[in-house]
Structure formats: structure tokens, C-alpha cells
Design a protein around this motif. Sequence first.
Motif, PDB file in Angstrom:
ATOM      1  N   ILE A 140      68.995 107.126  51.426  1.00 30.73           N
ATOM      2  CA  ILE A 140      68.023 107.450  52.454  1.00 30.73           C
ATOM      3  C   ILE A 140      68.430 106.784  53.757  1.00 30.73           C
ATOM      4  O   ILE A 140      68.446 105.558  53.862  1.00 30.73           O
ATOM      5  CB  ILE A 140      66.610 106.989  52.053  1.00 30.73           C
ATOM      6  N   VAL A 141      68.798 107.589  54.727  1.00 33.61           N
ATOM      7  CA  VAL A 141      69.139 107.078  56.052  1.00 33.61           C
ATOM      8  C   VAL A 141      68.397 107.916  57.087  1.00 33.61           C
ATOM      9  O   VAL A 141      67.823 108.957  56.773  1.00 33.61           O
ATOM     10  CB  VAL A 141      70.659 107.131  56.322  1.00 33.61           C
ATOM     11  N   LEU A 150      63.924 111.398  57.995  1.00 30.18           N
ATOM     12  CA  LEU A 150      64.960 110.897  57.102  1.00 30.18           C
ATOM     13  C   LEU A 150      65.910 112.035  56.792  1.00 30.18           C
ATOM     14  O   LEU A 150      65.515 113.195  56.713  1.00 30.18           O
ATOM     15  CB  LEU A 150      64.333 110.340  55.821  1.00 30.18           C
ATOM     16  N   SER A 151      67.184 111.714  56.596  1.00 27.38           N
ATOM     17  CA  SER A 151      68.209 112.743  56.473  1.00 27.38           C
ATOM     18  C   SER A 151      68.398 113.221  55.034  1.00 27.38           C
ATOM     19  O   SER A 151      68.745 112.426  54.158  1.00 27.38           O
ATOM     20  CB  SER A 151      69.546 112.206  56.992  1.00 27.38           C
ATOM     21  N   SER A 164      68.703 110.664  62.643  1.00 23.71           N
ATOM     22  CA  SER A 164      69.420 110.423  63.887  1.00 23.71           C
ATOM     23  C   SER A 164      70.834 109.903  63.635  1.00 23.71           C
ATOM     24  O   SER A 164      71.731 110.085  64.461  1.00 23.71           O
ATOM     25  CB  SER A 164      68.656 109.416  64.752  1.00 23.71           C
ATOM     26  N   ALA A 165      71.050 109.254  62.495  1.00 24.54           N
ATOM     27  CA  ALA A 165      72.376 108.726  62.157  1.00 24.54           C
ATOM     28  C   ALA A 165      73.217 109.758  61.422  1.00 24.54           C
ATOM     29  O   ALA A 165      74.441 109.826  61.608  1.00 24.54           O
ATOM     30  CB  ALA A 165      72.245 107.465  61.307  1.00 24.54           C
ATOM     31  N   VAL A 166      72.574 110.555  60.575  1.00 27.23           N
ATOM     32  CA  VAL A 166      73.289 111.583  59.807  1.00 27.23           C
ATOM     33  C   VAL A 166      72.522 112.902  59.920  1.00 27.23           C
ATOM     34  O   VAL A 166      71.645 113.186  59.107  1.00 27.23           O
ATOM     35  CB  VAL A 166      73.436 111.184  58.323  1.00 27.23           C
ATOM     36  N   PRO A 167      72.822 113.713  60.916  1.00 29.51           N
ATOM     37  CA  PRO A 167      72.124 114.992  61.096  1.00 29.51           C
ATOM     38  C   PRO A 167      72.370 115.942  59.920  1.00 29.51           C
ATOM     39  O   PRO A 167      73.424 115.916  59.296  1.00 29.51           O
ATOM     40  CB  PRO A 167      72.730 115.541  62.390  1.00 29.51           C
TER      41      PRO A 167
END
Length: 211
Positions: free
Chosen positions: A126-127, A90-91, A130-133
Motif C-alpha cells: 500500500i503506497v 492509495l495506489s 501520488s508516488a505510484v500512479p
Amino acid sequence: MKKITLLTFVLSMWAGISYANGYVKPPVNFHQYKVTHTRTAALPSSYDARKDGIVQPVRNQLVDGTCWAFSTCDALQTLYLKNGMETGYLSPQVLATCFKGFSIRPIKDGGNSLIAGSMFARLEGIVLESAVPYNPSNTDCASYTEQNIPAYTLGWEFLPENDAIAIKEAILKYGSVTCSYYHHEDYFDPATYLYEYTGSNVSNHGVSIIG
């Protein structure tokens, strides 16, 4: 429909404000209460969430200021894996850059679990990595879509201060909890890998506890 998960927060030491490693004391102490311990069976002699395959390898936050975001993500990652949800980091980037209404600068001034909780209450925060490095040099709010959110987190718990049994019970139930403590390298013993500090300095670092 997104799943709903429950995140447990644990904080330890309180007094003043410090930005030394990134954990900032919330303006309100939610931990001045006692609970009835809920487990009917005795606590095991030891527990390590890594042995259950629900803990991902440790990451490097690279700069001061983001420990609270990493420890929050780590606690949720463990809970997701414990409940059979999708794997993947998670990012911490969204937590560290997209909070609103707090008088601190993104990434640079640190944060705490109250900030994380406020974001969860707005269905944010929480994302997937892989979507928000993670990029600590970028303090702009990271952009993402609903498809990047693996689950909404609508609840969290503040455990009683320094209640070791409550903390152990929460770890067994959720797999991980977050905590804050005062960190300085002088109190770490490299021979035993143990850290012990019993003084009164302000908590300045946030981590997740997995055993």
C-alpha cells in the motif's frame, strides 16, 4: 515509525474460478465460521460513510483484472481517513503488479484479498497514488520507497460468510469492508440503482461496501 492499521476483508460467494471481472476465488475458504456479534447497541436504521467525509470519489479501473486491488485500497483509504490520517488516494498499481508466489499474471488475471493480505504480511502493498500512479497497461512491478508507504497493515479479518450483522458491524467500526460477488449488467436496475443476484455463479468482481 509507521503506524499500524487493521484492514477488514469481507468475501461473499464461493465456487469454481472466474477471471471475468478480476476477482479470483482463493484456494481456501476462510469464512466457514460463526461469530458472536459484539455491538451492545442496536444497529442504526441506515449508515453512509460518505456522510462522515471518509470516502473519496469513485475511480475507474479501466480494465478487467484490478477490481480487487481497487476495493482493497478503498477500504484502507476509508480506514485511514476515519482515523485522521493523511488524505489522498492509495495506489492499486502496487497490489496489482508486485505480488509473489501466485500463479496468475499481474493485472490481467485478477486477484483477491488473500493476495493483498500476503503482501501486507511482508510489509508491502500500500503506497500513495501520488508516488505510484495507476497504469493498467504496465504490468511490471511498480517501484517505491518506504517514504511512499503511509502505514503498515499487519492485520486483516475474514468475516463469516453471508453474516449480514457482522458485515454491518464491521462497516460501522472500520468505515468500509471489501466483498466479492457475481456481476453481470442484467441484474442491475438503473431505475432504482439496485443490484440483485441470487444465483450460484462464481464471484467475479470485488468492491468496497461503505453503508
